[in-house]
Design a protein around this motif. Sequence first.
Motif, PDB file in Angstrom:
ATOM      1  N   ILE A  11      28.640  26.662  10.082  1.00  0.00           N
ATOM      2  CA  ILE A  11      27.696  27.451   9.461  1.00  0.00           C
ATOM      3  C   ILE A  11      27.520  27.216   7.927  1.00  0.00           C
ATOM      4  CG2 ILE A  11      27.688  30.145   8.713  1.00  0.00           C
ATOM      5  CD1 ILE A  11      29.275  30.962  11.029  1.00  0.00           C
ATOM      6  N   MET A  12      28.296  26.764   7.233  1.00  0.00           N
ATOM      7  CA  MET A  12      28.315  26.480   5.770  1.00  0.00           C
ATOM      8  C   MET A  12      27.695  25.066   5.356  1.00  0.00           C
ATOM      9  SD  MET A  12      29.135  29.459   4.727  1.00  0.00           S
ATOM     10  CE  MET A  12      28.765  28.997   2.982  1.00  0.00           C
ATOM     11  N   SER A  13      27.567  24.005   6.305  1.00  0.00           N
ATOM     12  CA  SER A  13      27.315  22.837   6.045  1.00  0.00           C
ATOM     13  C   SER A  13      25.935  22.840   5.472  1.00  0.00           C
ATOM     14  CB  SER A  13      27.480  21.987   7.190  1.00  0.00           C
ATOM     15  OG  SER A  13      26.961  20.675   6.923  1.00  0.00           O
ATOM     16  N   ARG A  14      25.718  21.865   4.460  1.00  0.00           N
ATOM     17  CA  ARG A  14      24.355  21.606   3.986  1.00  0.00           C
ATOM     18  C   ARG A  14      23.510  20.712   4.743  1.00  0.00           C
ATOM     19  NH1 ARG A  14      21.924  24.717   0.993  1.00  0.00           N
ATOM     20  NH2 ARG A  14      21.062  23.099  -0.038  1.00  0.00           N
ATOM     21  N   SER A  15      24.181  19.811   5.736  1.00  0.00           N
ATOM     22  CA  SER A  15      23.603  18.706   6.679  1.00  0.00           C
ATOM     23  C   SER A  15      23.401  19.606   7.875  1.00  0.00           C
ATOM     24  CB  SER A  15      24.397  17.780   6.568  1.00  0.00           C
ATOM     25  OG  SER A  15      23.731  16.920   7.670  1.00  0.00           O
ATOM     26  N   ILE A  16      22.210  19.570   8.371  1.00  0.00           N
ATOM     27  CA  ILE A  16      21.775  20.090   9.608  1.00  0.00           C
ATOM     28  C   ILE A  16      22.512  19.379  10.745  1.00  0.00           C
ATOM     29  CG2 ILE A  16      20.023  20.800  11.334  1.00  0.00           C
ATOM     30  CD1 ILE A  16      18.349  21.182   8.953  1.00  0.00           C
ATOM     31  N   PHE A  17      22.498  17.860  10.518  1.00  0.00           N
ATOM     32  CA  PHE A  17      23.113  17.169  11.639  1.00  0.00           C
ATOM     33  C   PHE A  17      24.602  17.529  11.620  1.00  0.00           C
ATOM     34  CE2 PHE A  17      25.226  13.142  12.776  1.00  0.00           C
ATOM     35  CZ  PHE A  17      24.740  12.883  14.009  1.00  0.00           C
ATOM     36  N   LEU A  67      20.017  21.150  20.708  1.00  0.00           N
ATOM     37  CA  LEU A  67      19.904  21.370  19.007  1.00  0.00           C
ATOM     38  C   LEU A  67      19.729  19.815  18.569  1.00  0.00           C
ATOM     39  CD1 LEU A  67      23.092  23.254  18.492  1.00  0.00           C
ATOM     40  CD2 LEU A  67      20.592  24.275  18.160  1.00  0.00           C
ATOM     41  N   LEU A  68      20.203  18.697  19.099  1.00  0.00           N
ATOM     42  CA  LEU A  68      19.877  17.343  18.677  1.00  0.00           C
ATOM     43  C   LEU A  68      18.321  17.213  18.698  1.00  0.00           C
ATOM     44  CD1 LEU A  68      22.948  15.443  19.753  1.00  0.00           C
ATOM     45  CD2 LEU A  68      22.353  16.025  17.531  1.00  0.00           C
ATOM     46  N   ASP A  69      17.917  17.464  19.916  1.00  0.00           N
ATOM     47  CA  ASP A  69      16.248  17.329  20.135  1.00  0.00           C
ATOM     48  C   ASP A  69      15.576  18.175  19.320  1.00  0.00           C
ATOM     49  OD1 ASP A  69      14.026  16.463  21.854  1.00  0.00           O
ATOM     50  OD2 ASP A  69      13.799  18.735  22.135  1.00  0.00           O
ATOM     51  N   THR A  70      15.999  19.320  18.791  1.00  0.00           N
ATOM     52  CA  THR A  70      15.303  19.999  17.992  1.00  0.00           C
ATOM     53  C   THR A  70      15.453  19.383  16.402  1.00  0.00           C
ATOM     54  OG1 THR A  70      15.866  22.116  19.028  1.00  0.00           O
ATOM     55  CG2 THR A  70      15.199  22.362  16.727  1.00  0.00           C
ATOM     56  N   LEU A  71      16.561  19.061  16.082  1.00  0.00           N
ATOM     57  CA  LEU A  71      16.763  18.234  14.889  1.00  0.00           C
ATOM     58  C   LEU A  71      15.763  16.962  14.763  1.00  0.00           C
ATOM     59  CD1 LEU A  71      18.533  17.900  12.410  1.00  0.00           C
ATOM     60  CD2 LEU A  71      20.117  16.316  13.442  1.00  0.00           C
ATOM     61  N   GLY A  72      15.470  16.237  15.935  1.00  0.00           N
ATOM     62  CA  GLY A  72      14.640  15.052  15.862  1.00  0.00           C
ATOM     63  C   GLY A  72      13.288  15.661  15.527  1.00  0.00           C
ATOM     64  N   HIS A  73      12.860  16.774  16.012  1.00  0.00           N
ATOM     65  CA  HIS A  73      11.398  17.335  15.755  1.00  0.00           C
ATOM     66  C   HIS A  73      11.328  17.825  14.308  1.00  0.00           C
ATOM     67  CE1 HIS A  73       9.624  17.615  19.706  1.00  0.00           C
ATOM     68  NE2 HIS A  73      10.911  17.652  20.251  1.00  0.00           N
TER      69      HIS A  73
END
Length: 318
Positions: A21-27, A68-74
Amino acid sequence: MNELIDWTLVLSLWSVALISIMSRSIFRAVVFFILLGILLSLAWIRLDAPDIAIAEAAIGAGITGVLLLDTLGHLKKTGNLHPGRIHLHHPRFWLAVSAALALMGVLFWAVWQQPDMQVALHQQVAQAMPNSGVEHPITAILLNFRSYDTLLEIGVLVLAILVGLTLKSTHPEPDSLPGLPNSLLHASLALFIPAMLITSAYLLWAGADRPGGAFQAGAVLAAAFILLQLAGIRLSAHLSHQLMKLGLVLGFSVFLAVATSAMIGGRPFLTYPDSAAGLLILVIELTLTLSIGLILLSLFTLANAPVNPLDRDSSHEQ
């Protein structure tokens, strides 16, 4: 020793959830979310609920993690990858914290104040098992005693696809889902895909008398097709569209047809004849496996689906 394992698992769950939740990196947040799903699977195993553990590992950690990883790629392609700062003085932050704490308080109160069971449900399930058509109590509950819940869950998946279709972009990028140039992935497909298909069939068949069933088998089936998508091995656009429509109607329509056919003989809705209960549940689970697999695959490929020419023409007219 068991208490040490349980406390370690609880602390790990809290720690991984907070980091996600608190991570600054989305990945990093996505990776820890997938790790959270794996830890939750272990927690369900410790609670003697292997059916839920398999579903959590396959859907909660596997399919959801891929989405979620696919969304991250977009997000990387749009440049909108950096999350906004969390302002502790913002009213919305404290409103969200207050709502979460209030929900936790209600849940703790509900567990603490739960009344004593007036009816021994496990005894009722055990008494009704000979007429359920299966030998595993979880499958009997999901597809016989409380089949309303399962029917509505399939309806929710259908609604998820319908919502995804309405939100689909009318101008997708032509290379939004290219095949990964990974020689190890391509070489491993010959081993992974047959093993995953066999595992899916085993989970479906084993659901009659042990942990398994349609949801777990459908998730593994979808994961196999997603691997093929990532490797660049995919069906034609027309066939993919037809399969998505098949996934929308197959499981839900067969389930509903079996549920209503019982009413022809004067039986209540969603009840099966004792002599044919096992066969009907097998038909339902088989179609649900295919439907769930296609629906989950469609959720992954929806953003990369080709645009309907009519939609493109209408967008240009506007």
